[in-house]
Design an enzyme around this catalytic site. Structure first.
Site, mmCIF file in Angstrom:
data_model
loop_
_atom_site.group_PDB
_atom_site.id
_atom_site.type_symbol
_atom_site.label_atom_id
_atom_site.label_comp_id
_atom_site.label_asym_id
_atom_site.label_seq_id
_atom_site.Cartn_x
_atom_site.Cartn_y
_atom_site.Cartn_z
ATOM 1 N N ASP A 1 -1.109 7.272 6.557
ATOM 2 C CA ASP A 1 -2.227 5.738 6.151
ATOM 3 C C ASP A 1 -2.066 4.980 7.109
ATOM 4 O O ASP A 1 -1.425 4.190 7.559
ATOM 5 C CB ASP A 1 -1.849 5.256 5.685
ATOM 6 N N TRP B 1 0.673 -1.051 -0.298
ATOM 7 C CA TRP B 1 -0.610 -0.027 0.392
ATOM 8 C C TRP B 1 1.104 1.165 -0.014
ATOM 9 O O TRP B 1 0.184 2.448 -0.639
ATOM 10 C CB TRP B 1 -0.770 0.060 1.432
ATOM 11 N N LYS C 1 -12.119 -1.056 8.174
ATOM 12 C CA LYS C 1 -11.953 -2.295 9.094
ATOM 13 C C LYS C 1 -12.323 -2.065 10.549
ATOM 14 O O LYS C 1 -12.365 -2.879 11.388
ATOM 15 C CB LYS C 1 -10.247 -2.545 8.561
#
Length: 360
Positions: free
Chosen positions: A171, A102, A195
């Site tokens: 992030d 990511w 999540k």
């Protein structure tokens, strides 16, 4: 109905109490005769949801007054380009710490907008650790430093927050609301909600307000953090249903004891699985270095791909879902988000011990 033990890496599980409350109230919200998703986002009924979610998030994460809380759309992936679009002005560069896939994608999207460079990377070690860098080595023209706090694919997590003179953007999609955030070392934190903070559809962004005036002046309004902050995230129609679920999840976290309790639970649950791995004499081998292990995503391999397939098939028959490792790396993965009950982790632990005993 067969019991399901949800260890999906995302979207992850939502607390049963939240689902029950949503089922009871979501489709006739406050006796309006309308579902939350049908309410005007300008109505008083929806604004109560909207600002309650913002205020509860601020309370739970102890967000300082000089930060703005935003509810955006497009997932964390849109933030990869949005933050670069806002802050990568001419002659400035974004510094990226590459700790997994990511982070690589974030850098790639930043490069499509302006100059970027790699401040540190652990790709040569198959991302088995979180790379360390010296802030003194950053380029003079660095606009921001981009970090990924938790790496779902490789099972590593940032624990040592760097102190940088430049703004630090993080992030936090897979570990937000599972531990405190050191706001003296973080200037922008963002996360997809699916999540730990609710359902897919809303993206949380928390940004130091002084940065808003530093953003590029040539932005389209829909990509401007300042525009969204000035309009309280109501510049366009927000994802009202997703924000409602986030509001309920935040209430649930508060009722459970807050972020400290979430952190303690995460560590206790993860320790149950790491203990099996560490005591297995190599039958289960963890991917991440011990000092970089994630409490949210536990990645491991078995002695052979054939045995891994058998493990995953038998796990599926027992009601476990989401234990497959990411398709890019294979293996197995246990995602240990806030809503995963400890008893489900204990049942998984017992299954892992039983499988090892039967196949060693």
């Amino acid at each position: 109905m067969t019991q399901t033990y949800n260890f999906n890496p995302g979207p992850g599980p939502i607390p049963n109490e939240v689902l029950a409350k949503a089922q009871q109230n979501m489709f006739n919200f406050e006796q309006t005769g309308m579902a939350v998703m049908e309410l005007s986002h300008r109505s008083a009924a929806y604004e109560r949801v909207h600002f309650h979610a913002m205020n509860t998030l601020r309370e739970l994460l102890d967000i300082p007054d000089d930060f703005s809380v935003l509810f955006l759309q497009g997932g964390a992936s849109l933030q990869f380009s949005m933050l670069a679009k806002n802050f990568l002005s001419d002659n400035k560069a974004g510094a990226y710490v590459l700790s997994g896939s990511w982070a690589e994608k974030a850098q790639k999207e930043g490069a499509a907008i302006g100059e970027v460079y790699t401040a540190a990377a652990s790709s040569n070690r198959t991302y088995a650790d979180v790379p360390v860098f010296d802030p003194a080595d950053l380029q003079e023209n660095t606009a921001y430093v981009h970090l990924t706090s938790n790496n779902t694919i490789y099972g590593t997590q940032l624990s040592d927050w760097p102190a940088c003179e430049q703004p630090v953007f993080v992030d936090m999609s897979s570990d937000i609301l599972s531990r405190p955030i050191p706001w003296d070392r973080v200037d922008l934190a963002y996360a997809g909600a699916q999540k730990n903070a609710g359902m897919a559809g809303v993206t949380i962004a928390i940004i130091r307000t002084s940065l808003l005036d530093q953003a590029s002046g040539s932005l389209p309004p829909s990509l401007s953090y300042k525009q969204h902050a000035d309009k309280d995230s109501l510049y366009n129609t927000p994802p009202t249903g997703a924000i409602y679920i986030t509001s309920l999840v935040l209430d649930w976290i508060k009722e459970q004891g807050g972020i400290t309790e979430m952190e303690n639970r995460a560590k206790e649950k993860a320790a149950l699985i790491y203990d099996v791995i560490d005591r297995s004499n190599g039958f289960y081998s963890g991917h991440a270095d011990k000092d970089s292990r994630s409490w949210m995503n536990i990645t491991f391999r078995l002695p052979s791909e054939e045995l891994e397939k058998k493990f995953l098939n038998q796990a599926s028959e027992r009601g476990f879902t989401g234990l497959n490792g990411h398709r890019s790396v294979g293996g197995c993965r246990v995602s240990n988000y806030n809503a995963v009950p400890r008893e489900h982790v204990e049942i998984l632990r017992d299954f892992m011990l039983e499988f090892q005993q039967n196949h060693s």
